[in-house]
Design a protein around this motif. Sequence first.
Motif, PDB file in Angstrom:
ATOM      1  N   PHE A 122     -32.364  25.914  51.416  1.00 14.94           N
ATOM      2  CA  PHE A 122     -32.078  27.051  52.060  1.00 14.94           C
ATOM      3  C   PHE A 122     -32.124  26.981  53.595  1.00 14.94           C
ATOM      4  N   SER A 123     -33.542  26.898  54.052  1.00 18.21           N
ATOM      5  CA  SER A 123     -34.040  26.873  55.511  1.00 18.21           C
ATOM      6  C   SER A 123     -33.204  25.859  56.061  1.00 18.21           C
ATOM      7  N   ALA A 124     -32.990  24.711  55.582  1.00 19.42           N
ATOM      8  CA  ALA A 124     -32.309  23.561  56.383  1.00 19.42           C
ATOM      9  C   ALA A 124     -30.878  23.813  56.643  1.00 19.42           C
ATOM     10  N   TYR A 125     -30.224  24.586  55.749  1.00 16.75           N
ATOM     11  CA  TYR A 125     -29.057  24.912  55.942  1.00 16.75           C
ATOM     12  C   TYR A 125     -28.692  26.278  56.891  1.00 16.75           C
ATOM     13  N   PHE A 126     -29.494  27.072  56.755  1.00 17.56           N
ATOM     14  CA  PHE A 126     -29.285  28.450  57.335  1.00 17.56           C
ATOM     15  C   PHE A 126     -29.914  28.646  58.591  1.00 17.56           C
ATOM     16  N   THR A 127     -30.959  27.884  58.747  1.00 17.59           N
ATOM     17  CA  THR A 127     -31.697  27.940  59.994  1.00 17.59           C
ATOM     18  C   THR A 127     -31.794  26.792  60.882  1.00 17.59           C
ATOM     19  N   SER A 130     -29.064  21.654  59.183  1.00 14.78           N
ATOM     20  CA  SER A 130     -28.998  20.382  58.547  1.00 14.78           C
ATOM     21  C   SER A 130     -28.424  20.534  57.291  1.00 14.78           C
ATOM     22  N   ASN A 131     -27.892  19.276  56.807  1.00 17.44           N
ATOM     23  CA  ASN A 131     -27.486  19.356  55.417  1.00 17.44           C
ATOM     24  C   ASN A 131     -28.349  18.431  54.714  1.00 17.44           C
ATOM     25  N   ARG A 132     -29.757  18.197  55.124  1.00 20.61           N
ATOM     26  CA  ARG A 132     -30.601  17.317  54.468  1.00 20.61           C
ATOM     27  C   ARG A 132     -32.056  18.323  54.384  1.00 20.61           C
ATOM     28  N   ALA A 133     -32.500  18.180  53.269  1.00 27.02           N
ATOM     29  CA  ALA A 133     -34.110  18.797  53.433  1.00 27.02           C
ATOM     30  C   ALA A 133     -35.008  17.573  53.751  1.00 27.02           C
ATOM     31  N   ARG A 134     -35.477  17.612  55.041  1.00 29.66           N
ATOM     32  CA  ARG A 134     -36.610  16.671  55.676  1.00 29.66           C
ATOM     33  C   ARG A 134     -37.878  16.729  55.083  1.00 29.66           C
TER      34      ARG A 134
END
Length: 134
Positions: A122-127, A130-134
Amino acid sequence: MKIEIWSDIMCPFCYIGKRHFDKALKKFPHKDKVQIQWHSFQLQPDIETKPGKSVKEFLAEVKGISLEKSQQIHENVTKMAFDAGLHYDFDKAIVANTMDAHRLTHLAEKYRLQHQIEERLFSAYFTEGSNRAR
């Protein structure tokens, strides 16, 4: 107690709901006895990842509304997120298919990390846009 949640990481209301749920869970005296299971629900299963397209343009096209109306909707949702303690940056968000994100959450369940990876996605997408969880 088992709590089951159906969600898509590109759903802004799902992240707001998760934030409210997390706050309520912290106050729950039996939180250590709660098992959370996330289930996949793709809002747009046929969507193609399009890094150059804004989510505001995408919503306008999908809903058949003007870009101005989409902008207004996104401003309202951003305020709702802020009120829940979140920072949304729709100008960074990437129109993306979420199937791989759902696969990752199901893998994370095997390691009892599903709730944490949902937060990260969620954080990667909305903040972070990014469309990846790093």
